[in-house]
Each structure stands twice: as structure tokens, then as C-alpha cells.
Scaffold this active site. Structure first.
Site, short mmCIF file in Angstrom:
data_model
loop_
_atom_site.label_atom_id
_atom_site.label_comp_id
_atom_site.label_asym_id
_atom_site.label_seq_id
_atom_site.Cartn_x
_atom_site.Cartn_y
_atom_site.Cartn_z
N LYS A 268 0.82 -1.21 0.00
CA LYS A 268 0.00 0.00 0.00
C LYS A 268 0.86 1.26 0.00
CE LYS A 268 -3.66 2.20 2.80
NZ LYS A 268 -4.50 2.04 4.02
N SER B 97 -9.29 2.14 3.50
CA SER B 97 -8.46 2.93 2.60
C SER B 97 -7.50 2.10 1.76
CB SER B 97 -7.65 3.93 3.42
OG SER B 97 -6.80 3.27 4.35
N SER C 54 -9.65 -0.55 7.43
CA SER C 54 -9.14 -0.25 6.09
C SER C 54 -8.57 -1.43 5.33
CB SER C 54 -8.09 0.86 6.16
OG SER C 54 -8.69 2.10 6.42
#
Length: 465
Positions: free
Chosen positions: A91, A166, A190
Site C-alpha cells: 500500500k 483505505s 481499512s
């Protein structure tokens, strides 16, 4: 009863049907090389990323160099373990030396860190092949996954819909088979939210189990490193590598006590999603009792107060100096967070302590609590309000409603796919006390033919320490 079948993505790459164990066996039998796997990942990204926006940076040179090194080591008899030669995505909230780290924001448009995050160092030491960085909601401050410098990540089951956030890019990359494994972060859900909406497994370990050095903070009281993978065993394998723990689960004949958590105090729910999640559980363990969640209605405001205070502190200087570089929605949320007062934060910490005591009492009587991961299927991109079972609700609050409590109290949680609703993935969330993570994976690994193999009491043979 709804069957526990997985809905397949409409957009898919090489790794859609490959587990880490399969890939590891193939590598060691030399049926495939690490270089070939890296090429499969890079080719899948090239072919699919324009439609999904899962990756914001790709490193073909670095990936192939790492893969060549992994092959040389295997040929020389050096085996670094379960992730040796495996392509992995990271990420874009997590620093990878030499690759852009924008954190989804124009504030860091040209930022390239020189040092790996601690979790990336552990991946490299394990022989993993890092192929690139995945899309994050700006500064990870949003569960929708559609506010980022690089644009929205898109759901492989329907690119007109959200991945959730996210860590939406990581979930989409795994769901679409671009890579077999990806790292994300989880502050309020997330990792689990996009995993559920994209139809893959997602694991949030206990708070502090994995190092967060080199990860851009959202709220340090709740920030976790998490894992997206095709299967629960793959999450477990990666967790053991990153945590430096033994790969085998301790097992005993003692039964696991499983209960279904009443989530009424946390917000509205699509009843079809609830039925799907419960069916996924009871097909594994048989019927389970319902248990209440005392004080659930107080938790959301407490979580938001603590998270908001910490998030605003991280960005206060940027808000003052260059507010125009933020996505407008993220900026507005940060400004609201900046108005949280000391009394509210103090009360929130008291609620948090009470929630931890409530969870501890529940876990005295139950080894695993189960509930849906997200109360709806993936909303359309840009959607901010939904009607759920006749109740109008704000989408951000809805997506977070079932995941944030486990960040508030810091216990491990695993999401696994349940049967689709309207052709879109749903998720079952399993929660256990810290130190008993093995129970989550034991249940996830059970065959979905509970009536024939398990007692009807909701108790099952399992692992206990």
C-alpha cells in the site's frame, strides 16, 4: 440456506486461482521460477490496471532483480521460507525505498523515501518480490477508497463500484489476481472493508503485533498493518513471516465457543448481507447463539474523537500552510476533527476502556465472535448516502460501522468471503482475543458442510492455547 460460494471477479489476472502454498510448492519443484511469477504479476498489472487503478507505482526492474536473486538462492539451496520468490504489493502508505510514496496526496507528489518500512524489510528478508505500490485513500483517511491523488481504485467485480478503503488498491490487486498477496493498513477497517467488498480475505492482527515504523500515521492509537490474500491460510502464512512467529498452530481437542454478535447498536444492515454472513459461519460450525454487544451505540463517537484528534495533529501544519493540496472531502473531515475538544477526547478514552472491559467479558464466555464485515455490498463510486433497510445513512459511517470496534479495543479480526448479494461479494468477520488468533483461522479453514461434520451447539473442535 445460502451457500458459501465465492463470486468470481469480472476482471482477473494470473494469480486468481493460486494460493501461496501452491506457488511455493511449484517454485521448490522448479515447475515455475520466481522470475516467471514476477513476469506474471507485471503482465497482469499491465493488462488490468487501467481498468482498476489498483497500482500507483510499479517496479519492474526491482521486481525482476529480486526474483532473479530468489531463484539463485533456491538453486543454491538457500530457502528463506514461505514467501521466497512470491510477488507482493504494498500500500502507498508504506515506505518502499526508491519507489514513490505519495500517501495518496499531492502534498507528497514527488516524495521518494530512501529507507524501507520495517514490514517491507521483513518481506525482503523473507525473499518476497515487491512489484509495486497500491492506491490508498488520501492519507488513509476514508473507508471508500475513492479520494486519492491518483484517483479511485475500482472493484474487480464491477469497476463502477467502490473497492472500499483505505487499502482499496491492495484488495483490488489481490481480488483481480495481479498479485497473490498485498499489505495494507487498518485504522478503523481499512484492510477488512475492501477485502470484504472485493471478495478476498483480510486480516487485521492484534494492535502492535506488526511494526508500523515507516508507515505514514493516521491515528497511532489504532493503526495496524494488515494483510490481503486469496485465502485465510495465505493471510496466516504472511502474518507469521511478518511477525516472526512459528508457522504452525497449536491444536487441542478443546472446543471453540462461537457466538453471533448482535450489531443493532452499531447501525443499519442489509438483511441479505447479514443472512449471507451468518450462513457462511453456520455452514462451518453449525447453529450458534446470539449475544448482545452492551454499549455498542456509544463506541462510534468515541472512536471518531480519538482518531480525529490524532489525525488532525498529524496534518495541522499542512492544513495551515497548503490546504489546497488536500482532496476537499479529506480536508473538510480534518477540519471537523480539529474541533474535537479535550473533554470529548477524555470521555472517548473512558468509553474505550469500558469497551475493552466489555470485550474481555464477552471473550471469557466465547472464543470467537462473528458478525458481517460490512453491512452492504460495494456502493457505486462517489456515493455518499444510502438507504439501508429503510434507514438513510451516510456511506462512510456505514462502511466502518462493523469494523472500527475491533481497532478501538485492539483485538485481531479476520474477514472471509461469504455468498454474494446482487452478484457482489459480502464478508463474514471473525474476532478473537489477542493471543488466540489461531481460532479465527481454524474456523475459516473448516469445510462448509457443517451439518454433516459439526455438532449443532455452535462448539467445534479447535485450537486453543
Amino acid at each position: 440456506m445460502t451457500t458459501d460460494r465465492k463470486v468470481e471477479p469480472t476482471i482477473s489476472g494470473y494469480f486468481t486461482n493460486h494460493t501461496l502454498a501452491d506457488l511455493a510448492d511449484a517454485l521448490r519443484a522448479r515447475h515455475v521460477t520466481a522470475v516467471e511469477l514476477a513476469h506474471h504479476a507485471l503482465d497482469s498489472i499491465t493488462r488490468l490496471n487501467d481498468r482498476l487503478n489498483a497500482f500507483v507505482a510499479v517496479d519492474p526492474v526491482g521486481a525482476l532483480e529480486a526474483a532473479e536473486r530468489a531463484d539463485r538462492e533456491l538453486d543454491a539451496g538457500r530457502d528463506r521460507g514461505a514467501l521466497h520468490g512470491i510477488p507482493v504489493a504494498v500500500k502507498d502508505l508504506i515506505d518502499v525505498a526508491g519507489l514513490p510514496a505519495t500517501y495518496g496526496s499531492a502534498h507528497f507528489r514527488d516524495h521518494v523515501p530512501a529507507v524501507d518500512a520495517a514490514c517491507v524489510t521483513r518481506l525482503r528478508e523473507a525473499g518476497a518480490v515487491i512489484v509495486g505500490k497500491t492506491t490508498t485513500h488520501e492519507f488513509a483517511y476514508g473507508p471508500t477508497g475513492d479520494r486519492s491523488l491518483q484517483g479511485a481504485s475500482r472493484n474487480p467485480h464491477d469497476p463502477s463500484r467502490m473497492t472500499g478503503g483505505s487499502s482499496g488498491g491492495s484488495a483490488a490487486a489481490v481480488a483481480a489476481g495481479m498479485v497473490p498477496l498485498a499489505l495494507g493498513t487498518d485504522t478503523g477497517g481499512s484492510v477488512r472493508i475492501p477485502s470484504a467488498l472485493c471478495g478476498v480475505h483480510g486480516f487485521k492482527p492484534a494492535f502492535g503485533a506488526l511494526p508500523t515504523e515507516g508507515v505514514f500515521p493516521l491515528a497511532t492509537a489504532f493503526d495496524h498493518i494488515g494483510i490481503h490474500a486469496r485465502g485465510a491460510r495465505d493471510c496466516l502464512i504472511a502474518h507469521h513471516v511478518l511477525a516472526g512467529t512459528a508457522p504452525e498452530l497449536a491444536r487441542t481437542a478443546a472446543p471453540l465457543r462461537v457466538a453471533w454478535l448482535d450489531t443493532g447498536g452499531l447501525g443499519p444492515m442489509d438483511p441479505r448481507v447479514a443472512r449471507s454472513a451468518r450462513a457462511a459461519l453456520e455452514q462451518r460450525v453449525g447453529p450458534v447463539p446470539d449475544v448482545p454487544f452492551p454499549g455498542a451505540a456509544r463506541l462510534r463517537q468515541a472512536f471518531l474523537a480519538i482518531q480525529g484528534r490524532q489525525a488532525h495533529a498529524v496534518h495541522a501544519d499542512r492544513i495551515e500552510r497548503e490546504p489546497g493540496l488536500f482532496d476537499p472531502e479529506v480536508l473538510q473531515r480534518l477540519r471537523v476533527a480539529g474541533a474535537v475538544g479535550d473533554d470529548e477526547v477524555g470521555h472517548a478514552h473512558r468509553v474505550r476502556s469500558s469497551a475493552a472491559r466489555t470485550a474481555a467479558r464477552l471473550f471469557e464466555e466465547h472464543d470467537v465472535l462473528a458478525l458481517p464485515t460490512v453491512p452492504v455490498v460495494a456502493p457505486p463510486l462517489g456515493c455518499r448516502d444510502l438507504d439501508v433497510a429503510g434507514t438513510p445513512v451516510e456511506v462512510r459511517a456505514l462502511l466502518l460501522s462493523l469494523t472500527f470496534p475491533w481497532n478501538l479495543v485492539g483485538v485481531p479480526a479476520l474477514t472471509l468471503p461469504a455468498a454474494p448479494v446482487d452478484g457482489l461479494p459480502t464478508g463474514l468477520q471473525l474476532v478473537a482475543p489477542t493471543g488466540r488468533e489461531h481460532a479465527l483461522f481454524h474456523i475459516a479453514d473448516l469445510p462448509t458442510r457443517a451439518e454433516a461434520t459439526m455438532p449443532v451447539s455452535g462448539r467445534l473442535p479447535g485450537a486453543a492455547s
